[in-house]
Design a protein around this motif. Structure first.
Motif, mmCIF file in Angstrom:
data_model
loop_
_atom_site.group_PDB
_atom_site.id
_atom_site.type_symbol
_atom_site.label_atom_id
_atom_site.label_comp_id
_atom_site.label_asym_id
_atom_site.label_seq_id
_atom_site.Cartn_x
_atom_site.Cartn_y
_atom_site.Cartn_z
ATOM 1 N N PRO A 105 0.826 -1.209 0.000
ATOM 2 C CA PRO A 105 0.000 0.000 0.000
ATOM 3 C C PRO A 105 0.858 1.256 0.000
ATOM 4 N N ASP A 106 0.320 2.322 -0.569
ATOM 5 C CA ASP A 106 1.012 3.606 -0.508
ATOM 6 C C ASP A 106 0.155 4.680 0.160
ATOM 7 N N ALA A 107 -1.016 4.292 0.685
ATOM 8 C CA ALA A 107 -1.875 5.230 1.398
ATOM 9 C C ALA A 107 -2.665 4.494 2.478
ATOM 10 N N CYS A 108 -2.865 5.175 3.584
ATOM 11 C CA CYS A 108 -3.738 4.665 4.642
ATOM 12 C C CYS A 108 -4.627 5.801 5.102
ATOM 13 N N LEU A 109 -5.928 5.618 4.931
ATOM 14 C CA LEU A 109 -6.910 6.586 5.403
ATOM 15 C C LEU A 109 -7.398 6.134 6.775
ATOM 16 N N ILE A 110 -7.278 7.008 7.765
ATOM 17 C CA ILE A 110 -7.710 6.701 9.128
ATOM 18 C C ILE A 110 -9.004 7.456 9.394
ATOM 19 N N ASN A 111 -10.074 6.716 9.672
ATOM 20 C CA ASN A 111 -11.379 7.307 9.943
ATOM 21 C C ASN A 111 -11.679 7.241 11.436
ATOM 22 N N ARG A 112 -12.207 8.310 11.976
ATOM 23 C CA ARG A 112 -12.614 8.341 13.391
ATOM 24 C C ARG A 112 -14.124 8.538 13.466
ATOM 25 N N GLY A 118 -12.720 4.466 24.323
ATOM 26 C CA GLY A 118 -13.843 5.265 24.813
ATOM 27 C C GLY A 118 -15.018 5.176 23.870
ATOM 28 N N ASP A 119 -15.572 6.333 23.485
ATOM 29 C CA ASP A 119 -16.776 6.334 22.631
ATOM 30 C C ASP A 119 -16.413 6.463 21.152
ATOM 31 N N ILE A 120 -15.275 5.920 20.766
ATOM 32 C CA ILE A 120 -14.760 6.091 19.401
ATOM 33 C C ILE A 120 -14.529 4.746 18.732
ATOM 34 N N ARG A 121 -14.741 4.726 17.430
ATOM 35 C CA ARG A 121 -14.280 3.631 16.577
ATOM 36 C C ARG A 121 -13.287 4.208 15.581
ATOM 37 N N PHE A 122 -12.115 3.590 15.499
ATOM 38 C CA PHE A 122 -11.145 3.932 14.471
ATOM 39 C C PHE A 122 -11.193 2.885 13.374
ATOM 40 N N ASN A 123 -10.987 3.332 12.150
ATOM 41 C CA ASN A 123 -10.927 2.426 11.007
ATOM 42 C C ASN A 123 -9.737 2.821 10.137
ATOM 43 N N LEU A 124 -8.845 1.873 9.897
ATOM 44 C CA LEU A 124 -7.712 2.081 9.004
ATOM 45 C C LEU A 124 -8.023 1.407 7.677
ATOM 46 N N THR A 125 -7.888 2.114 6.587
ATOM 47 C CA THR A 125 -8.073 1.480 5.282
ATOM 48 C C THR A 125 -6.813 1.693 4.453
ATOM 49 N N PHE A 126 -6.187 0.587 4.091
ATOM 50 C CA PHE A 126 -4.955 0.609 3.318
ATOM 51 C C PHE A 126 -5.273 0.409 1.835
ATOM 52 N N ARG A 127 -4.657 1.242 1.004
ATOM 53 C CA ARG A 127 -4.903 1.191 -0.431
ATOM 54 C C ARG A 127 -3.590 1.292 -1.213
#
Length: 213
Positions: free
Chosen positions: A114-121, A201-210
């Motif tokens: 991968p050359d990119a990782c989008l981190i969603n909160r 806590g009250d958060i979900r993190f999501n890492l998406t590798f592309r």
């Protein structure tokens, strides 16, 4: 004991051709991943981006790697610098790259770089509407998606937006990988429910590798 059996049964769930849910695949390194997320967000902050139509996204985002994904009134695209800071996106932590490659190989995709990782909160009330990941030039490489923190409902649709999506719960440490015939499937995340997780806590993190290029 029953919980352990249940976890083992859901460890590999086939969502479609070339698409697999790897239950608990990164649970043992989840705390380290979260630590890296906090370090990255100190360098390039999370932000709620704006869609080309002018809508504020409910999910906050940041990127790391050679490229980062952004959206604004001019469209969706990848850039080699963060427009908020004017600096290059932070490099992948080595742990990120290792997990992305291991997960891809586990799902049948070798030599994923991968050359990119989008981190969603996500916080309660946030969601990701059904969409296709289509801004990458290389559509032969899979997407690797990592869930951390609060559980969520991953929506898995079809090759057309009108296909009613199936609902799959994703838990802390789960990884979903899709490519091949499933690379252009519409997918999303249902509205995140209220909750508390010991790690986030009250958060979900999501890492998406592309792999963009």
């Amino acid at each position: 004991m029953l919980h352990d059996l249940f976890e083992e049964e859901r460890r590999h769930v086939t969502l479609g051709p070339g698409a697999t849910l790897l239950g608990g695949f990164v649970r043992d390194i989840a705390d380290d991943l979260i630590h890296h997320i906090h370090e990255l967000s100190a360098r390039t902050p999370f932000r709620h981006m704006e869609t080309p139509g002018g809508k504020r996204m409910s999910v906050a985002m940041l990127s790391c790697g050679h490229l980062g994904w952004i959206t604004d009134r001019t469209g969706y695209r990848y850039t080699d610098f963060d427009p908020l800071t004017g600096k290059a996106w932070p490099a992948f932590p080595l742990l990120f790259l290792d997990l992305a490659q291991r997960a891809a190989q586990e799902a049948g995709f070798r030599n994923f770089v991968p050359d990119a990782c989008l981190i969603n909160r996500y916080q309660p009330g946030a969601r990701m509407s059904l969409h296709q990941d289509m801004d990458e030039r290389d559509l032969t490489a899979p997407i690797v998606s990592v869930s951390l923190g609060l559980p969520a409902i991953f929506l898995w649709g079809g090759l057309h937006r009108t296909v009613r999506p199936k609902r799959h719960q994703v838990l802390h440490g789960d990884v979903v990988v899709w490519g091949g015939a499933s690379r252009m499937i519409f997918h999303g995340v249902d509205v995140l429910k209220n909750g508390q997780h010991p790690a986030t806590g009250d958060i979900r993190f999501n890492l998406t590798f592309r792999k963009v290029n």
